[in-house]
Design a protein around this motif. Structure first.
Motif, PDB file in Angstrom:
ATOM      1  N   VAL A 151       8.725  10.084   4.541  1.00 42.54           N
ATOM      2  CA  VAL A 151       7.969  10.327   3.447  1.00 42.54           C
ATOM      3  C   VAL A 151       7.324  11.874   3.471  1.00 42.54           C
ATOM      4  CG1 VAL A 151       5.864   9.808   2.057  1.00 42.54           C
ATOM      5  CG2 VAL A 151       7.678   7.984   2.908  1.00 42.54           C
TER       6      VAL A 151
ATOM      7  N   ASP B 121       7.241   5.311   8.968  1.00 44.22           N
ATOM      8  CA  ASP B 121       6.968   4.162   9.469  1.00 44.22           C
ATOM      9  C   ASP B 121       7.753   3.868  10.679  1.00 44.22           C
ATOM     10  OD1 ASP B 121       6.316   1.395  10.091  1.00 44.22           O
ATOM     11  OD2 ASP B 121       5.321   1.188   8.172  1.00 44.22           O
TER      12      ASP B 121
ATOM     13  N   THR C 215      -0.968   0.369   7.254  1.00 42.76           N
ATOM     14  CA  THR C 215      -0.135   1.399   6.609  1.00 42.76           C
ATOM     15  C   THR C 215       0.347   2.544   7.657  1.00 42.76           C
ATOM     16  OG1 THR C 215      -1.610   2.929   5.724  1.00 42.76           O
ATOM     17  CG2 THR C 215      -1.051   1.332   4.350  1.00 42.76           C
TER      18      THR C 215
ATOM     19  N   PHE D 158       4.914  14.971   1.422  1.00 41.29           N
ATOM     20  CA  PHE D 158       4.089  15.585   0.423  1.00 41.29           C
ATOM     21  C   PHE D 158       3.641  16.886   0.617  1.00 41.29           C
ATOM     22  CE2 PHE D 158       1.430  13.786   3.726  1.00 41.29           C
ATOM     23  CZ  PHE D 158       0.348  14.643   3.875  1.00 41.29           C
TER      24      PHE D 158
ATOM     25  N   THR E 276       3.464   5.382  13.522  1.00 44.00           N
ATOM     26  CA  THR E 276       3.757   6.344  12.356  1.00 44.00           C
ATOM     27  C   THR E 276       4.311   7.635  12.918  1.00 44.00           C
ATOM     28  OG1 THR E 276       1.942   5.739  10.818  1.00 44.00           O
ATOM     29  CG2 THR E 276       3.157   7.921  10.333  1.00 44.00           C
TER      30      THR E 276
ATOM     31  N   MET F 167       0.765  -1.160   0.076  1.00 46.25           N
ATOM     32  CA  MET F 167      -0.017  -0.103   0.035  1.00 46.25           C
ATOM     33  C   MET F 167       0.857   1.299  -0.055  1.00 46.25           C
ATOM     34  SD  MET F 167      -3.335  -0.728   2.539  1.00 46.25           S
ATOM     35  CE  MET F 167      -4.455  -1.856   2.397  1.00 46.25           C
ATOM     36  N   ASP F 168       0.385   2.267  -0.611  1.00 45.34           N
ATOM     37  CA  ASP F 168       0.871   3.390  -0.439  1.00 45.34           C
ATOM     38  C   ASP F 168       1.090   4.280   0.991  1.00 45.34           C
ATOM     39  OD1 ASP F 168       1.210   3.449  -3.387  1.00 45.34           O
ATOM     40  OD2 ASP F 168      -0.628   4.647  -3.708  1.00 45.34           O
ATOM     41  N   PHE F 169       2.129   5.021   1.092  1.00 45.55           N
ATOM     42  CA  PHE F 169       2.367   5.419   2.546  1.00 45.55           C
ATOM     43  C   PHE F 169       2.454   7.095   2.173  1.00 45.55           C
ATOM     44  CE2 PHE F 169       5.231   6.598   6.113  1.00 45.55           C
ATOM     45  CZ  PHE F 169       4.352   6.260   7.106  1.00 45.55           C
ATOM     46  N   PRO F 170       1.569   7.943   2.756  1.00 44.79           N
ATOM     47  CA  PRO F 170       0.175   7.646   3.274  1.00 44.79           C
ATOM     48  C   PRO F 170      -0.659   7.032   2.210  1.00 44.79           C
ATOM     49  CG  PRO F 170       0.271   9.959   2.890  1.00 44.79           C
ATOM     50  CD  PRO F 170       1.643   9.257   2.579  1.00 44.79           C
ATOM     51  N   PHE F 171      -1.600   6.237   2.686  1.00 46.65           N
ATOM     52  CA  PHE F 171      -2.876   5.649   1.804  1.00 46.65           C
ATOM     53  C   PHE F 171      -3.785   6.728   1.238  1.00 46.65           C
ATOM     54  CE2 PHE F 171      -6.715   3.601   0.716  1.00 46.65           C
ATOM     55  CZ  PHE F 171      -6.279   2.491  -0.269  1.00 46.65           C
ATOM     56  N   LEU F 172      -3.846   7.169   0.155  1.00 49.83           N
ATOM     57  CA  LEU F 172      -4.644   8.132  -0.298  1.00 49.83           C
ATOM     58  C   LEU F 172      -6.130   7.773  -0.612  1.00 49.83           C
ATOM     59  CD1 LEU F 172      -4.847  11.025  -1.496  1.00 49.83           C
ATOM     60  CD2 LEU F 172      -4.198  10.313  -3.507  1.00 49.83           C
TER      61      LEU F 172
END
Length: 318
Positions: free
Chosen positions: A268, A124, A34, A270, A285, A1-6
């Motif tokens: 990570v 994470d 995640t 964004f 997290t 899964m993506d991190f963070p899950f969108l």
């Protein structure tokens, strides 16, 4: 899964609070896997709506008691994010990991993104733990002793009336006894505290081993060697904040540098969009803040209190 899950708004007009009500099992599963979900496009507009939807996703909201960061209360359980100078970096950390009571989940709402920078990077905590065990297991602390010297309202750092949300010394003493915090009132009206907490714990739901402390952030080397030198010259052994081994021995700077490198490696980041909401499992997290320019409005709320007595400490790193 993506991190963070969108999760993007599935249809025009969809309300995030209602979506969370209808998809609670999915949210719980994603967070357990995640550790972070980013909701985008739902048009969340203000603190009141944020307060209500966080209550759905995180349970009863917590007041920011025993906090180490300056914040402004916006409403019941909703605060501004850390009010440090915009040119400073807030190190990655798990919220209130030095306390005897911390939030299971932390939520952020971006009302206004910064003109430049101002991300809320995440990492994470399971991967940070694994990286540290691989890189320096023999040097890692089993526990961390957090030390504070707090003024009574005027001085460097956050004063004890703000930290404990009261001016009543008896209330402070009761909190300290409940939280197994050693305390001493100082002649100038300040307060000295000391508390020992685990360096790593088992997640109470998943059983995952997570790096869960703020030793690297509380240590005076957090802002660099020059800042540490100035702090030690100003305060000597009575630093406003410090972290050492549970037995009182000083940390090695090489170990702290390795911890910071592990967070950087797993970080990570964004860019915020207006109306974004991010929900984190606070034990899985870590989060921080990058420097920024321009106006930045990011609110935070914390919910689902977890007690130190209800989690298991990681005893060894072998």
């Amino acid at each position: 899964m993506d991190f963070p899950f969108l999760v993007e708004r599935p249809a025009a007009g969809a309300n995030l609070g209602m979506w969370l009500h209808g998809n609670a099992d999915q949210v719980n599963a994603i967070l357990s896997s995640t550790g972070a979900i980013l909701f985008r496009g739902f048009g969340v507009s203000g603190a009141a709506e944020f307060h209500d939807l966080v209550g759905v996703a995180a349970g009863n909201l917590m007041q920011y008691v025993e906090g180490a960061s300056p914040r402004i209360a916006i409403g019941d359980g909703v605060y501004t994010s850390t009010e440090y100078s915009p040119d400073l970096t807030v190190a990655l950390h798990n919220e209130l990991s030095y306390s005897h009571r911390w939030p299971a989940r932390v939520a952020f709402f971006c009302r206004t993104p910064a003109q430049r920078g101002g991300q809320t990077p995440i990492a994470d905590s399971r991967k940070v733990f694994e990286r540290l065990v691989r890189d320096c297991s023999n040097e890692l602390p089993a526990s961390v002793r957090y030390l504070r010297q707090m003024h009574d309202g005027k001085g460097f750092g956050v004063g004890w009336p703000t930290v404990f949300a009261t001016h009543d010394r008896l209330d402070v003493e009761a909190y300290c006894r409940q939280g197994d915090i050693q305390f001493e009132w100082l002649e100038d009206g300040g307060l000295s505290t000391s508390q020992v907490r685990p360096a790593a714990i088992l997640h109470p739901l998943t059983g995952a081993k997570v790096w869960f402390n703020q030793a690297h952030q509380w240590h005076p080397s957090n802002s660099g060697a020059e800042s540490e030198e100035v702090l030690r010259e100003l305060f000597g052994d009575a630093l406003p904040m410090n972290a050492v081994h549970g037995n009182g021995e000083e940390f090695g700077l090489a170990m702290l540098d390795t911890v910071r490198a592990a967070y950087r490696a797993e970080m990570v980041a964004f860019d915020w969009w207006p109306g974004d909401v991010m929900i984190l499992d606070n034990m899985l997290t870590a989060h921080g803040r990058t420097p920024f320019s321009g106006t930045r409005e990011v609110l935070v709320a914390m919910g689902g209190p977890v007690r130190l007595a209800d989690v298991e400490q990681v005893e060894s790193y072998g």
